[in-house]
Motif scaffolding. Structure first.
Motif, short mmCIF file in Angstrom:
data_model
loop_
_atom_site.label_atom_id
_atom_site.label_comp_id
_atom_site.label_asym_id
_atom_site.label_seq_id
_atom_site.Cartn_x
_atom_site.Cartn_y
_atom_site.Cartn_z
N LYS A 74 53.71 42.05 -4.80
CA LYS A 74 53.74 43.19 -3.89
C LYS A 74 53.22 42.84 -2.51
CE LYS A 74 53.14 46.57 -7.62
NZ LYS A 74 52.30 47.70 -8.12
N SER A 75 52.84 41.58 -2.29
CA SER A 75 52.27 41.17 -0.99
C SER A 75 51.14 42.11 -0.60
CB SER A 75 53.35 41.16 0.10
OG SER A 75 54.33 40.19 -0.19
N THR A 76 50.27 42.37 -1.55
CA THR A 76 49.17 43.31 -1.36
C THR A 76 47.85 42.67 -1.71
OG1 THR A 76 50.61 45.18 -1.90
CG2 THR A 76 48.26 45.55 -2.09
N VAL A 77 46.85 42.97 -0.91
CA VAL A 77 45.49 42.53 -1.18
C VAL A 77 44.66 43.75 -1.54
CG1 VAL A 77 43.43 41.48 -0.21
CG2 VAL A 77 45.66 40.59 0.39
N LYS A 78 43.83 43.60 -2.56
CA LYS A 78 43.00 44.72 -2.98
C LYS A 78 41.52 44.38 -2.85
CE LYS A 78 46.51 46.40 -6.16
NZ LYS A 78 46.93 47.49 -5.23
N LEU A 79 40.74 45.39 -2.61
CA LEU A 79 39.29 45.23 -2.57
C LEU A 79 38.69 46.25 -3.52
CD1 LEU A 79 36.92 43.74 -1.16
CD2 LEU A 79 36.80 45.69 0.41
N GLN A 80 38.22 45.78 -4.64
CA GLN A 80 37.55 46.64 -5.61
C GLN A 80 36.08 46.72 -5.25
OE1 GLN A 80 38.84 48.41 -8.30
NE2 GLN A 80 36.78 49.29 -8.43
N MET A 81 35.61 47.94 -5.01
CA MET A 81 34.24 48.14 -4.56
C MET A 81 33.48 48.94 -5.62
SD MET A 81 34.91 48.97 -0.53
CE MET A 81 35.63 50.57 -0.86
N ASN A 82 32.49 48.33 -6.20
CA ASN A 82 31.67 48.97 -7.23
C ASN A 82 30.24 49.12 -6.75
OD1 ASN A 82 33.93 48.92 -8.99
ND2 ASN A 82 33.36 46.89 -9.75
N SER A 83 29.50 49.95 -7.44
CA SER A 83 28.09 50.17 -7.12
C SER A 83 27.90 50.46 -5.63
CB SER A 83 27.25 48.95 -7.53
OG SER A 83 27.40 48.67 -8.90
N LEU A 84 28.70 51.35 -5.14
CA LEU A 84 28.68 51.64 -3.70
C LEU A 84 27.36 52.27 -3.28
CD1 LEU A 84 32.36 52.74 -3.33
CD2 LEU A 84 31.26 50.95 -1.98
N ARG A 85 26.98 51.95 -2.06
CA ARG A 85 25.71 52.41 -1.48
C ARG A 85 26.00 53.15 -0.18
NH1 ARG A 85 23.22 46.29 -1.70
NH2 ARG A 85 23.13 46.07 -3.97
N PRO A 86 25.10 54.01 0.25
CA PRO A 86 25.32 54.70 1.53
C PRO A 86 25.55 53.73 2.69
CG PRO A 86 23.58 55.77 0.31
CD PRO A 86 23.93 54.53 -0.46
N GLU A 87 24.92 52.57 2.64
CA GLU A 87 25.09 51.61 3.73
C GLU A 87 26.46 50.93 3.72
OE1 GLU A 87 22.59 51.71 1.49
OE2 GLU A 87 22.02 49.69 0.81
N ASP A 88 27.27 51.19 2.70
CA ASP A 88 28.64 50.70 2.69
C ASP A 88 29.58 51.60 3.49
OD1 ASP A 88 28.12 49.81 -0.74
OD2 ASP A 88 28.17 48.44 0.98
N THR A 89 29.06 52.73 3.94
CA THR A 89 29.87 53.66 4.71
C THR A 89 30.33 53.01 6.01
OG1 THR A 89 28.77 55.61 3.79
CG2 THR A 89 29.84 55.86 5.94
N ALA A 90 31.65 53.01 6.23
CA ALA A 90 32.23 52.36 7.41
C ALA A 90 33.74 52.56 7.38
CB ALA A 90 31.91 50.88 7.42
N VAL A 91 34.36 52.19 8.47
CA VAL A 91 35.81 52.04 8.48
C VAL A 91 36.12 50.61 8.04
CG1 VAL A 91 37.92 52.08 9.86
CG2 VAL A 91 36.09 53.73 10.32
#
Length: 124
Positions: A74-91
């Motif tokens: 699919k010519s796609t890259v994925k980013l699986q994000m676990n255990s998210l924290r408030p400091e991960d907030t961003a664009v």
């Protein structure tokens, strides 16, 4: 062109999966990267994957929590994000570059192509 998607609002400790679809770009000749930028802060390297061999790289703040992967069909890259924290907030931005080596993989200036960004907000 790069099209990022999958952002949203999630509670601390939760998970999200971002996707970056590439079109008009030979992904197999590129390193695909993820960066993020919070208000008032510089753009920060998150993760990258070299398409040819699958080697993955991570920023220190996300190691052990985030996983980058590629979907050849699919010519796609994925980013699986676990255990998210408030400091991960961003664009979060996806990017691509054909001339990136291991010593420059964390440099935003090394990437030639950028997507439009997707907002990730971690809050209770």
């Amino acid at each position: 062109q790069l099209q990022a998607s999958g952002g949203g609002l999630v509670q601390p400790g939760g998970s999200l999966r971002l996707s970056c679809a590439a079109s008009g770009l030979s992904v197999n000749r590129n390193t695909m990267g993820w960066f993020r930028q919070a208000p008032g802060k510089e753009r920060e390297f998150v993760a990258a994957i070299k398409w040819t061999n699958g080697n993955a790289y991570y920023g220190d703040s996300v190691k052990g929590r985030f996983t980058v992967s590629r979907d050849n069909a699919k010519s796609t890259v994925k980013l699986q994000m676990n255990s998210l924290r408030p400091e991960d907030t961003a664009v979060y931005y996806c990017s691509a570059g054909p001339r990136i080596i291991s010593t420059t993989v964390t440099w935003a200036s090394a990437y030639d192509y950028w997507g439009q960004g997707t907002q990730v907000t971690v809050s209770s």
